[in-house]
Structure formats: C-alpha cells, structure tokens
Write an enzyme that holds these catalytic residues in place. Structure first.
Site, PDB file in Angstrom:
ATOM      1  N   MET A  51     -27.275   9.068  55.129  1.00 58.35           N
ATOM      2  CA  MET A  51     -27.440   8.244  53.930  1.00 58.35           C
ATOM      3  C   MET A  51     -26.219   7.357  53.732  1.00 58.35           C
ATOM      4  SD  MET A  51     -28.505   9.591  50.169  1.00 58.35           S
ATOM      5  CE  MET A  51     -26.832   9.864  49.666  1.00 58.35           C
ATOM      6  N   CYS A  52     -26.467   6.203  53.213  1.00 52.10           N
ATOM      7  CA  CYS A  52     -25.372   5.279  52.945  1.00 52.10           C
ATOM      8  C   CYS A  52     -24.859   5.488  51.525  1.00 52.10           C
ATOM      9  CB  CYS A  52     -25.863   3.840  53.083  1.00 52.10           C
ATOM     10  SG  CYS A  52     -26.675   3.526  54.654  1.00 52.10           S
ATOM     11  N   GLU A  53     -23.703   4.923  51.278  1.00 57.27           N
ATOM     12  CA  GLU A  53     -23.114   5.003  49.941  1.00 57.27           C
ATOM     13  C   GLU A  53     -23.071   3.613  49.327  1.00 57.27           C
ATOM     14  OE1 GLU A  53     -21.785   7.708  48.306  1.00 57.27           O
ATOM     15  OE2 GLU A  53     -22.047   9.184  49.907  1.00 57.27           O
TER      16      GLU A  53
END
Lengths: 259, 259
Positions: free
Chosen positions: B1-3
């Site tokens: 997952m990206c931030e």
C-alpha cells in the site's frame, strides 16, 4: 532578455557545467534576476526545478549545481520579466501533455498584440505571460493538426516551425521545445549551439572562472549538444543561428534543420 | 500500500515535520520503497519533487527535509508499486491543467478491469499506472461536464466525488485532488485527518523519534489540516474516515463533506 539553455545527449549526461555558467547570468554577470527553471527528462518522465528568486541566490539552484542529475534531454531558462509579474506560475519551462508525452518549452523574447490571436480552448495558460500563451497555442495547433502522435514525428516538428514563424511575426520568439526525446530550437535573433564528441577537449566558461576537461568526464562514444542564447564558452566554435533558422536534435545529433 | 499525505493551511506552512514521518515509511518503518513525490503550491504555480528511489535514500527527499518550503497546499505520496513499473513517469503526484489551474492528484489503492472503462481522448496518461489513468479520466469527466470553471466550485468537487464513487467500484481508491486552493480527499479504506489550531500543543511522530512543539512554530491564527493514510502522530485525535467518505478543505478549514 532571458537566457535559454538546452542539452541533447546520447547517454545520460550532467549539465552542471553549462548550468553553472547560466546561473551566473541570473544576477551576477547578467541582469536575469526574475526566476529560473530547469526540466530534466528521465525516460518518459520529467522533473522540473523552478524558483521565482534570482538563480544566483536560489537554494534550489545550488542543489542543481551540486547534485549532478544525469539526463539525455534538458531545457532551462533564466527569466528577466517583461510580460507577466514575477511569480512561480510565470517561470519557464512550461510543461503540458500532448500525445501521452510531457512537452516542455521555454521562450526568450517578447510578443505584442498576441492576446486576440493566441486564444485556446483546451490548452489553457495558468500564468499571464506571452510565453505560456504562445506555448498553449502551439500545443493546441499541434493537437488539432495531429489528434494522435504522427508516425513521422519530423513532420510534427516542421508543423511546429510553421507555427513558430507566425509567432515570430508578433515579436521576438526564440524557443526550445521538447518531448523528452527530440528538441526543437527556433531562432528569432539569439541562439547558438555546439555538438561535442570525441576527441573531447577542455572548455572555459565565459561567465565564471571554471574549466572542464570533457575528456575526463566522457566516454569516446558520447555525443552531447548544448544550445544556448549566447555561447557559454570562449574557446570553442559555436554555431550562431540566424533569424528564422531552426534545428531538431535527438540523442545529441542534429537530425533536421531549416529556415 | 502507498502512503498519502496532504496539507491545507491558511498561512504558508512548512510540512517538514509530517514529511519526515512519511519518508520513514519509504523503506525504514514501512515497505513503500518504489519512489515518492511531493507537490507544493505557491500561488497558482506549483513545484513537484519526485524520485523513483526509496524516499529514505533519496537526496531530493533529504533536501525537502532540510529546506522548509512553505506552502498553503501540499500533496505527497510514497509509492509501493503494484500496477506499472518503477520509474519517474509512474510516481505521484500527477499534475494536469484544467480551467487554467494546475490540478495535482495522488492515489492509494489498486484498480481492476479499468482499462476499457477509463479511456480518454484529451487527458492522456504518460506512464502506465491505474492511478494516472484514473486521474486523466477524472480530469476529462470534469472538463466535459464543466468546459469552464464553474462559479460554484463546490459543485465541481461534488461531481468529482461521484466519479470517485465509480472508481471505487473498480477497486481501492483513496485519493487526494487539489487545484492549489482546495483539497478534496476521498476515502476508500484508509484516510485520516486532523486540524490543528490554537492552542497548539506538542506532537510526537509515530515513525521516528521526533517531537514538534507547534506552539513554537505557529501564530495563534494559524489553521493547519493534515490528511494522511494513517495517523502520523500518536498523541493527538485524528478523524479516521470511513469508506466512501470525503472532505473538501480550503485554507485549513473543512468546507464540505459527505459520504
């Protein structure tokens, strides 16, 4: 007058040497004190550093001088404002997407009576310079003529040159335009270029006391073309372009020219 | 997952504290090692710093941490690639011009079966991520619905939310979208926000051993909202958004919400 600088190379090359000469003109040896910008391509992507501060005082410009980002295609600009106030949105290079590529553009000169002639529907300017308006108009003309990227990209650049001829009728229009692969340079009154290849020698910057021995910095297969408003070195032979002349470079090589 | 990370403020504010927490997730406390980017608005202009390297190793990220660029509107992203290879053109934020403004966008999540549904004619992607394709589709939908900027900009953001609802049907779609003045954040599964105003206290970053006393850094009239994938501090109360919820911020204040 603003200062333009571009580089086309066949291997990723750092532009620190040329950029160092250019930034001196941003407030030290030249009057170009209203911001500066530089766009580096990396594959299909690009990164732009800009500042509305004079380049000789800018912390971001110091970063570029000390941090050798290597690229095959670079466009840079130092601004002396004539149309449009001094602010980030008015600093070059400007970038728009056409045919799924980032196109970057920088302009040196000044246009008159352009507002009614350069209206656009899709490619809209964000700032209020003649330069960005001309760029948006050019992008829209290309998009209208070629809704998709033409397989013969040279024809698109020749069409862009025809549009540039019209822009030159409105004033001074020295321009650099790139899709990251090709660079079109168009001369209205001030533009020079040089192609460096083996055997490489030493070069002496005009604007600051700096010498680079390209022989130490390059491999025998490197081909690097630098295009600038005025020659940046005083011990090399630059091609000084004439009004209306244009060149297209790719991977450091001149691939088309006219005018 | 990206931030994801964004900031909306009523006075130009530096994001060094929050960004420091975020970059730790780019390879130190988190697995987000496939590049990062940050866009700062300055008036109508914006500047983007990006790198395909992990943020914790990036020299450009070090610059941001040490060079406090102040802005009222910031969007940032750290990428863990799922769709599209690791390269500059695939790093967020993405930017396009709509209605004569730069619109920036970052996405966290992953879409499926999106290619036939998200085709566009004018707003074309440069890279090959689901994220950029969704952004281009969203821009084109807005441009088609409102060929000119609507006087009631809230209606445009509500229309953007309807499009985001459709994108969420294709997968996970946490999004941040800004024209430099407003920020729309849309939650698919992970998004939190906090508004800081007087009396300011101290904040402790979760991801690194850093405390900031905002009381020392601010004036009593400052209003600063930070939006992030997950709360960045562990001693403050963050609003944890629910799936389908959205908020629009301007000058640090929540001005519209729903979902």
């Amino acid at each position: 007058m603003c200062e333009l600088l571009a580089m086309s190379a066949n291997v990723p090359t750092d532009i620190v040497f040329s950029f160092t000469g250019l930034v001196e003109r941003g407030g030290v040896t030249g009057p170009h004190v209203d911001g500066w910008g530089i766009t580096f391509y990396e594959g299909k992507g690009c990164r732009t550093f800009k500042d509305a501060k004079p380049s000789c005082e800018s912390e971001v410009a110091s970063l570029i001088k000390s941090y050798p980002i290597k690229s095959c295609t670079v466009i840079s600009h130092i601004r002396q404002a004539n149309r449009g106030r001094v602010c980030l949105e008015n600093t070059h290079p400007f970038t728009r997407v056409l045919w799924g590529r980032y196109w970057s553009y920088a302009h040196n000169g000044q246009l008159s009576g352009y507002k009614p002639k350069l209206k656009t529907d899709i490619y809209l300017p964000v700032g209020n310079t003649d330069s960005e308006m001309a760029f948006c108009w050019l992008m829209e003309r290309l998009q209208q003529k070629y809704p998709k990227r033409p397989s013969n990209i040279k024809s698109a650049f020749r069409y862009a040159v025809k549009q540039a001829d019209q822009l030159r009728e409105l004033g001074v229009f020295n321009m650099m335009l790139s899709d990251g692969d090709y660079i079109l340079v168009y001369c209205s009154n001030n533009l020079s270029w040089i192609t460096r290849r083996a055997p490489f020698g030493k070069a002496q910057l005009i604007d600051t006391d700096m010498v680079v021995d390209f022989h130490q910095e390059t491999t025998p297969n490197d081909v690097v073309t630098v295009i600038a408003t005025r020659p940046l070195t005083d011990n090399e032979d630059w091609h000084v372009m004439k009004p209306g002349q244009w060149c297209v470079f790719r991977h450091g090589e001149l691939i088309d020219q006219g005018g």
